[in-house]
Design a protein around this motif. Structure first.
Motif, PDB file in Angstrom:
ATOM      1  N   ARG A   1       2.290   2.408  -3.182  1.00 34.52           N
ATOM      2  CA  ARG A   1       1.341   3.067  -4.088  1.00 34.52           C
ATOM      3  C   ARG A   1       1.017   4.489  -3.624  1.00 34.52           C
ATOM      4  NH1 ARG A   1       3.415  -0.276  -6.884  1.00 34.52           N
ATOM      5  NH2 ARG A   1       2.375  -2.162  -7.586  1.00 34.52           N
ATOM      6  N   GLY A   2       1.774   4.956  -2.622  1.00 36.92           N
ATOM      7  CA  GLY A   2       1.650   6.345  -2.227  1.00 36.92           C
ATOM      8  C   GLY A   2       0.835   6.593  -0.963  1.00 36.92           C
ATOM      9  N   LEU A   3       0.284   5.525  -0.367  1.00 34.18           N
ATOM     10  CA  LEU A   3      -0.526   5.740   0.831  1.00 34.18           C
ATOM     11  C   LEU A   3       0.381   5.943   2.032  1.00 34.18           C
ATOM     12  CD1 LEU A   3      -3.131   2.949   0.139  1.00 34.18           C
ATOM     13  CD2 LEU A   3      -3.464   5.386  -0.133  1.00 34.18           C
ATOM     14  N   PRO A   4       0.228   7.054   2.755  1.00 38.89           N
ATOM     15  CA  PRO A   4       1.043   7.267   3.948  1.00 38.89           C
ATOM     16  C   PRO A   4       0.799   6.149   4.970  1.00 38.89           C
ATOM     17  CG  PRO A   4      -0.148   9.275   3.351  1.00 38.89           C
ATOM     18  CD  PRO A   4      -0.691   8.164   2.502  1.00 38.89           C
ATOM     19  N   GLU A   5       1.776   5.948   5.833  1.00 34.81           N
ATOM     20  CA  GLU A   5       1.722   4.813   6.756  1.00 34.81           C
ATOM     21  C   GLU A   5       0.405   4.746   7.530  1.00 34.81           C
ATOM     22  OE1 GLU A   5       4.936   4.654   9.548  1.00 34.81           O
ATOM     23  OE2 GLU A   5       4.342   2.676  10.279  1.00 34.81           O
TER      24      GLU A   5
ATOM     25  N   GLU B   1      -2.498   5.981   6.840  1.00 33.37           N
ATOM     26  CA  GLU B   1      -3.629   5.660   5.962  1.00 33.37           C
ATOM     27  C   GLU B   1      -3.581   4.194   5.539  1.00 33.37           C
ATOM     28  OE1 GLU B   1      -6.225   7.182   5.362  1.00 33.37           O
ATOM     29  OE2 GLU B   1      -7.062   6.235   3.562  1.00 33.37           O
TER      30      GLU B   1
ATOM     31  N   LEU C   1       0.836  -1.217   0.000  1.00 27.89           N
ATOM     32  CA  LEU C   1       0.000   0.000   0.000  1.00 27.89           C
ATOM     33  C   LEU C   1       0.867   1.262   0.000  1.00 27.89           C
ATOM     34  CD1 LEU C   1      -2.921  -0.883   2.442  1.00 27.89           C
ATOM     35  CD2 LEU C   1      -2.902  -0.940  -0.046  1.00 27.89           C
ATOM     36  N   ARG C   2       1.927   1.237   0.778  1.00 28.09           N
ATOM     37  CA  ARG C   2       2.782   2.427   0.844  1.00 28.09           C
ATOM     38  C   ARG C   2       3.499   2.653  -0.483  1.00 28.09           C
ATOM     39  NH1 ARG C   2       6.246   2.981   6.056  1.00 28.09           N
ATOM     40  NH2 ARG C   2       6.170   5.153   5.360  1.00 28.09           N
TER      41      ARG C   2
END
Lengths: 441, 257
Positions: free
Chosen positions: A397-401, A403, A394-395
């Motif tokens: 793909r740009g999702l902050p930790e 989130e 997930l990270r």
């Protein structure tokens, strides 16, 4: 924490005595209810007070429930009121609103006039349908003897609701029961009896809420009954405020070819202890028991389930998923009990736990008690934090930790959330989970 | 301005996993518009390199730099790198039951482009178009991410994400492994859609096959944690024909000199 010494000899809780019984029940109630309350009171007095040394209460000290700080609420009376607009209500045929000043029953679609569906206070039901109340109150759904707190609820319920669906009636949209309590220092004891006759279908949604700052105590008791080839779907969303204490004792029984789905969603409250017992009572009865709990801050959630297979060729499927965070503590205890001779039973029990930080605690004790051969029973439990490879995915793909963590916690619960009958409630639970995950990581 | 900032440059990169050194001084420059292929025997550090570029927490960088658009990204979190425009197509994409493809793509796009930067209706339209382009059924949107997907479906999902997130640098870690001819064609079609003057691509592979679909401008061979040889596309054929031993031998000699 205030500790009250409760000995088996003095097995009563402060205030729950004859005087209260006369005040809550008494001459104003139909004789049938007075008798039932009296019988329950006798059982209540005989049963020993749970002790922390009891296996069931070892991880949830009974003293966590400070009964001495609460005065029982009076029995609620009907109050005339207009239904405050809520988008949830539109999904139901009947909406029941319960608050400190009384209850109101709203027939949105005129189904109550048809006689095929009864939704009444227990007092009115006892007057108008005494035979049904006689059968189902402290009745058909209960397969085993009452326990201390179910007897307490039976004797002292402050609001009783009776739902009955006539044979072969399919209630299209079901019944919503909203409990909104806010009077600090009060103990409320709601009791629900719901009976779905042979070939009938019903969906029930329950919602509990209280303000974050009001200290309240609730003891809820439910008796849910599904007749032959009946379908009962029920979900209960407990969103009490952070200072509410809740003890719940539920029974669900399914007869031949019946299907029951019972979803317990525990998100609010300070300390909650729920017991869900289910009997797949006759051949080909099916039960789907689902639970979702999330204890954060210093919440404590204890759940115990019983999957009782009284008959051969019965099916039960239980999935309870929980998360603990901050100083939260959860307890799950599960029992599968197959009666002697209950062959061709298929019973499944799974409890998955997410422990989101050190300092949070989850205890899981799945279990089997089997007196029969030739059956299929499986149970299991898992414990752990979020999966590192999923987090990285997930990270990446740009999702902050934070989130990514939120998304994974929500994903973890989705399997249970999907078992909730109504989309509005599913969405509400997702919001609750998201909020409880917090802003930080 | 003293000098032109490199688009993507790896300088003397050293990395280890669980105290085992894997990368031992990798140097690589990718300019915008270029497609680079990276081949190498098993255990040479190809997947480590892709994970280190993305910032996987299990790998520790012990020396060197990775410069992206003028910044050293070594200290950046994986999600910061992604939002800056780096994309890794995973060799083994993980399944995440409970998150639908649609929700995941929206969350990722929001993270990359900013919450509300894309209108929901436009986003859905674009997703549908991308799905069609990758010859995927729209039902994918409602499935849980990679959950129960076949190998080919997972790889197409990686490319769908790439098309959605529009990175300026993409690393494909053995995306072709386990793909049949049709899936390889579709995956390559998706990647080639990205290729252009503002896009750099690193294709890590074991096989020449994918490089007939995605044409590299440069080819590198990674052996024992170092780029042992670099060349043009003709090097691909040589590796395919002769394996790695001759490179290893020559590389070893050079090191010895």
């Amino acid at each position: 924490m205030t500790t009250v010494q409760l000995t088996p000899e003095a097995a009563g809780l402060p205030g729950f005595d004859e005087t209260l019984l006369a005040r809550i029940g008494g001459a104003a109630e139909p004789a049938l209810l007075q008798e039932k309350r009296a019988a329950a009171f006798a059982q209540y007095r005989e049963l020993p007070m749970p002790q922390v040394r009891d296996e069931e209460w070892r991880r949830t000290d009974p003293a966590l429930f400070p009964f001495d700080r609460f005065a029982p609420s009076p029995r609620l009376a009907p109050v005339p009121r207009a239904l405050a607009a809520s988008p949830w209500d539109e999904e139901f045929d009947v909406v029941v609103c319960v608050s400190d000043d009384g209850f109101s029953i709203h027939d949105r679609t005129g189904l109550l006039n048809s006689g095929s569906l009864v939704v009444l206070s227990l007092a009115d039901a006892a007057t108008r349908h005494p035979a049904l109340v006689e059968r189902y109150l402290q009745g058909a759904a209960r397969v085993k003897a009452p326990r201390k707190f179910s007897a307490l609820g039976d004797a002292f319920w402050t609001f009783g609701l009776f739902i009955h669906v006539a044979p072969r009636v399919v209630v299209p949209n079901g019944v919503l029961i909203r409990y909104q309590h806010r009077a600090a220092g009060k103990a409320v004891l709601p009791h629900l009896v719901a009976a779905v006759s042979d070939e009938a279908q019903l969906t029930i949604a329950e919602y509990y809420e209280s303000p974050a700052d009001a200290e309240l105590l609730a003891v809820s008791t439910r008796e849910l009954y599904a007749g032959r080839n009946a379908t009962l779907r029920a979900a209960s969303l407990q969103e009490w405020g952070a200072r509410t204490y809740h003890i719940g004792e539920d029974w669900v029984r399914a007869e031949r070819d019946a299907r029951v789905e019972w979803v317990t969603l525990l998100l609010g409250g300070q300390v909650s202890k729920m017991m869900v017992s289910c009997d797949v009572h006759e051949p080909n009865a099916q039960a789907y028991l689902s639970g979702l709990f999330f204890a954060n801050d210093n919440q404590h959630v204890d759940q115990r389930t019983l999957q009782l297979h009284s008959a051969p060729h019965t099916y039960s499927n239980l999935l309870y998923k929980g998360a603990v965070k901050d100083q939260g503590h959860s307890v799950y205890q599960g029992i599968i009990d197959a009666a002697p001779g209950a062959i061709k039973v298929d019973a499944y029990q799974m409890n998955n736990n997410l422990i989101l930080n050190e300092g949070a605690r989850a205890d899981s004790l799945p279990g089997l008690e089997i007196d029969a051969d030739d059956l299929k029973c499986s149970h299991g439990a898992t414990m752990g934090n979020l999966d590192e490879s999923q987090m990285f995915y997930l990270r990446s793909r740009g999702l902050p930790e934070a989130e990514a963590r939120r998304l994974l916690v929500m994903a973890f619960f989705e399997e249970v959330i999907e078992r909730v009958p109504h989309e509005f409630m599913r969405e509400r639970v997702r919001e609750d989970v998201r909020r409880k995950c917090g802003e930080g990581a | 301005m003293s000098e032109q900032l490199p688009f993507f440059e790896i300088r003397n990169l050293h990395a280890k996993v669980e105290d085992k050194p894997i990368l031992k001084g990798v140097n690589l420059v990718i300019n915008p518009g270029e497609t680079h292929a990276l081949m190498g025997p098993n255990g040479s550090g190809k997947s480590t390199l892709s994970n280190v570029i993305m910032g996987h927490p299990s790998y520790e960088v012990t020396g060197g730099e990775i410069l992206f658009q003028g910044r050293n990204i070594i200290e950046m979190e994986p999600d910061e790198r992604a939002r800056a425009g780096i994309f890794l197509a995973f060799q083994y994409p993980v399944a995440i039951p409970g998150i639908s493809v649609a929700k995941f793509l929206k969350s990722a796009a929001d993270a990359r482009f900013g919450q509300g930067a894309i209108k929901a209706s436009e986003f859905i339209k674009e997703m549908r178009e991308n799905l069609k382009f990758l010859e995927m059924n729209e039902a994918f949107l409602n499935r849980f991410l990679n959950d129960g997907f076949s190998g080919g479906e997972k790889k197409r999902m990686e490319i769908l994400q790439m098309l959605t997130l529009k990175p300026s640098l993409a690393v494909m870690d053995e995306t072709d492994s386990g793909l049949d001819i049709d899936a390889l064609r579709i995956v390559s079609k998706g990647v080639n859609r990205m290729v252009g003057p503002n896009f750099g691509l690193l294709v890590i592979t074991h096989y020449e096959r994918i490089l007939t679909h995605i044409k590299p401008d440069h080819m590198h061979v990674l052996i024992d944690g170092q780029i042992a040889m670099s060349g043009g596309p003709e090097l691909v054929k040589e590796v395919e024909k002769n394996g790695y031993d001759w490179i290893r031998a020559r590389f070893g000699k050079e090191v010895l000199v």
